[in-house]
Design a protein around this motif. Structure first.
Motif, PDB file in Angstrom:
ATOM      1  N   THR A   9      27.380  -0.199   2.834  1.00 13.16           N
ATOM      2  CA  THR A   9      26.157   0.172   2.133  1.00 13.16           C
ATOM      3  C   THR A   9      26.540   1.042   0.937  1.00 13.16           C
ATOM      4  O   THR A   9      27.221   2.058   1.113  1.00 13.16           O
ATOM      5  N   PRO A  10      26.151   0.661  -0.272  1.00  8.78           N
ATOM      6  CA  PRO A  10      26.545   1.428  -1.459  1.00  8.78           C
ATOM      7  C   PRO A  10      26.017   2.866  -1.434  1.00  8.78           C
ATOM      8  O   PRO A  10      24.946   3.140  -0.889  1.00  8.78           O
ATOM      9  N   VAL A  11      26.763   3.767  -2.052  1.00  7.32           N
ATOM     10  CA  VAL A  11      26.348   5.157  -2.179  1.00  7.32           C
ATOM     11  C   VAL A  11      25.181   5.213  -3.163  1.00  7.32           C
ATOM     12  O   VAL A  11      25.275   4.728  -4.289  1.00  7.32           O
ATOM     13  N   ALA A  12      24.065   5.793  -2.722  1.00  7.33           N
ATOM     14  CA  ALA A  12      22.889   5.935  -3.574  1.00  7.33           C
ATOM     15  C   ALA A  12      22.763   7.363  -4.094  1.00  7.33           C
ATOM     16  O   ALA A  12      22.244   7.588  -5.176  1.00  7.33           O
ATOM     17  N   VAL A  13      23.235   8.325  -3.309  1.00  9.64           N
ATOM     18  CA  VAL A  13      23.186   9.738  -3.690  1.00  9.64           C
ATOM     19  C   VAL A  13      24.565  10.325  -3.446  1.00  9.64           C
ATOM     20  O   VAL A  13      25.104  10.226  -2.343  1.00  9.64           O
ATOM     21  N   ASP A  14      25.121  10.931  -4.482  1.00 12.34           N
ATOM     22  CA  ASP A  14      26.400  11.630  -4.344  1.00 12.34           C
ATOM     23  C   ASP A  14      26.273  12.955  -5.085  1.00 12.34           C
ATOM     24  O   ASP A  14      26.561  13.050  -6.269  1.00 12.34           O
ATOM     25  N   ALA A  15      25.759  13.949  -4.387  1.00 12.48           N
ATOM     26  CA  ALA A  15      25.518  15.270  -4.958  1.00 12.48           C
ATOM     27  C   ALA A  15      26.429  16.284  -4.284  1.00 12.48           C
ATOM     28  O   ALA A  15      27.147  15.956  -3.325  1.00 12.48           O
ATOM     29  N   ILE A  18      25.122  16.437  -0.556  1.00 12.77           N
ATOM     30  CA  ILE A  18      24.912  15.266   0.298  1.00 12.77           C
ATOM     31  C   ILE A  18      25.472  13.988  -0.322  1.00 12.77           C
ATOM     32  O   ILE A  18      25.432  13.806  -1.527  1.00 12.77           O
ATOM     33  N   GLU A  19      25.986  13.138   0.567  1.00 11.96           N
ATOM     34  CA  GLU A  19      26.241  11.750   0.206  1.00 11.96           C
ATOM     35  C   GLU A  19      25.279  10.921   1.050  1.00 11.96           C
ATOM     36  O   GLU A  19      25.215  11.088   2.267  1.00 11.96           O
ATOM     37  N   GLY A  20      24.506  10.051   0.389  1.00 11.12           N
ATOM     38  CA  GLY A  20      23.542   9.228   1.096  1.00 11.12           C
ATOM     39  C   GLY A  20      23.690   7.764   0.745  1.00 11.12           C
ATOM     40  O   GLY A  20      23.873   7.401  -0.417  1.00 11.12           O
ATOM     41  N   ARG A  21      23.640   6.947   1.773  1.00 11.09           N
ATOM     42  CA  ARG A  21      23.676   5.487   1.628  1.00 11.09           C
ATOM     43  C   ARG A  21      22.447   4.960   2.357  1.00 11.09           C
ATOM     44  O   ARG A  21      22.200   5.346   3.505  1.00 11.09           O
ATOM     45  N   TYR A  22      21.683   4.056   1.699  1.00  7.19           N
ATOM     46  CA  TYR A  22      20.411   3.609   2.258  1.00  7.19           C
ATOM     47  C   TYR A  22      20.292   2.097   2.153  1.00  7.19           C
ATOM     48  O   TYR A  22      20.652   1.517   1.137  1.00  7.19           O
ATOM     49  N   ALA A  23      19.762   1.495   3.226  1.00  2.00           N
ATOM     50  CA  ALA A  23      19.599   0.040   3.244  1.00  2.00           C
ATOM     51  C   ALA A  23      18.271  -0.313   3.906  1.00  2.00           C
ATOM     52  O   ALA A  23      17.863   0.333   4.874  1.00  2.00           O
ATOM     53  N   TYR A  28      11.783  -0.773   7.616  1.00  2.00           N
ATOM     54  CA  TYR A  28      12.403   0.543   7.811  1.00  2.00           C
ATOM     55  C   TYR A  28      13.556   0.682   6.830  1.00  2.00           C
ATOM     56  O   TYR A  28      14.082  -0.295   6.309  1.00  2.00           O
ATOM     57  N   THR A  29      13.936   1.918   6.599  1.00  2.00           N
ATOM     58  CA  THR A  29      15.123   2.208   5.807  1.00  2.00           C
ATOM     59  C   THR A  29      16.094   2.936   6.705  1.00  2.00           C
ATOM     60  O   THR A  29      15.719   3.910   7.382  1.00  2.00           O
ATOM     61  N   VAL A  30      17.328   2.453   6.758  1.00  2.00           N
ATOM     62  CA  VAL A  30      18.362   3.171   7.482  1.00  2.00           C
ATOM     63  C   VAL A  30      19.123   4.006   6.463  1.00  2.00           C
ATOM     64  O   VAL A  30      19.462   3.535   5.382  1.00  2.00           O
ATOM     65  N   GLY A  31      19.322   5.262   6.811  1.00  2.00           N
ATOM     66  CA  GLY A  31      20.071   6.165   5.957  1.00  2.00           C
ATOM     67  C   GLY A  31      21.328   6.634   6.665  1.00  2.00           C
ATOM     68  O   GLY A  31      21.283   7.022   7.834  1.00  2.00           O
ATOM     69  N   PHE A  32      22.438   6.545   5.960  1.00  2.00           N
ATOM     70  CA  PHE A  32      23.705   7.096   6.434  1.00  2.00           C
ATOM     71  C   PHE A  32      23.945   8.316   5.558  1.00  2.00           C
ATOM     72  O   PHE A  32      24.237   8.178   4.370  1.00  2.00           O
ATOM     73  N   GLU A  33      23.785   9.500   6.108  1.00  2.00           N
ATOM     74  CA  GLU A  33      23.892  10.721   5.313  1.00  2.00           C
ATOM     75  C   GLU A  33      24.997  11.620   5.840  1.00  2.00           C
ATOM     76  O   GLU A  33      25.139  11.797   7.057  1.00  2.00           O
ATOM     77  N   THR A  34      25.743  12.188   4.910  1.00  2.00           N
ATOM     78  CA  THR A  34      26.789  13.161   5.222  1.00  2.00           C
ATOM     79  C   THR A  34      26.531  14.390   4.360  1.00  2.00           C
ATOM     80  O   THR A  34      26.398  14.276   3.135  1.00  2.00           O
TER      81      THR A  34
END
Length: 126
Positions: A9-15, A18-23, A28-34
């Motif tokens: 899943t491409p990185v949508a937020v890289d701040a 947080i790094e967030g990837r959403y699909a 629904y939206t699944v979020g992979f957040e670190t």
């Protein structure tokens, strides 16, 4: 059947925080957040009812610690815990936390429109 994977899943937020990837997954939206830093995003929910997140979330903490705060209680989850956070919460996240979270896409979009406006006004996001 639709699926998503953290690594594909491409990185949508890289701040800084947080790094967030959403699909999308069928409504629904699944979020992979670190989370790279401790984060208290409470100010960014201003303008939503009660100045709190109005989107429900289901998720699993895969590392670290995540706390949800409601007006009458707090609930903290650690690695391995599954959770449900109904509307009306504020998150509090510690550095090193990673989650996989599912949210209804429409409710998430409405909430994030307000959050993104507040981030922009605060100069956190361009």
């Amino acid at each position: 059947m639709p699926s998503a994977n953290r690594m594909s899943t491409p990185v949508a937020v890289d701040a800084d925080q947080i790094e967030g990837r959403y699909a999308p997954l069928g409504g629904y939206t699944v979020g992979f957040e670190t989370y790279k830093q401790d984060v208290d995003p409470a100010p960014f929910f201003a303008g939503l009812p009660g100045d709190r997140c109005q989107c429900p979330h289901w998720g699993v903490v895969t590392g670290g610690r995540l706390t949800f705060r409601w007006p009458d209680r707090e609930e903290t989850y650690v690695a391995g815990d599954a959770y449900f956070a109904p509307p009306g919460h504020l998150p509090l996240v510690t550095a090193g936390t990673s989650i996989v979270e599912f949210s209804p896409t429409e409710e998430l979009a409405a909430t994030m429109a307000v959050v993104e406006k507040n981030l922009l006004a605060a100069g956190v996001q361009s």
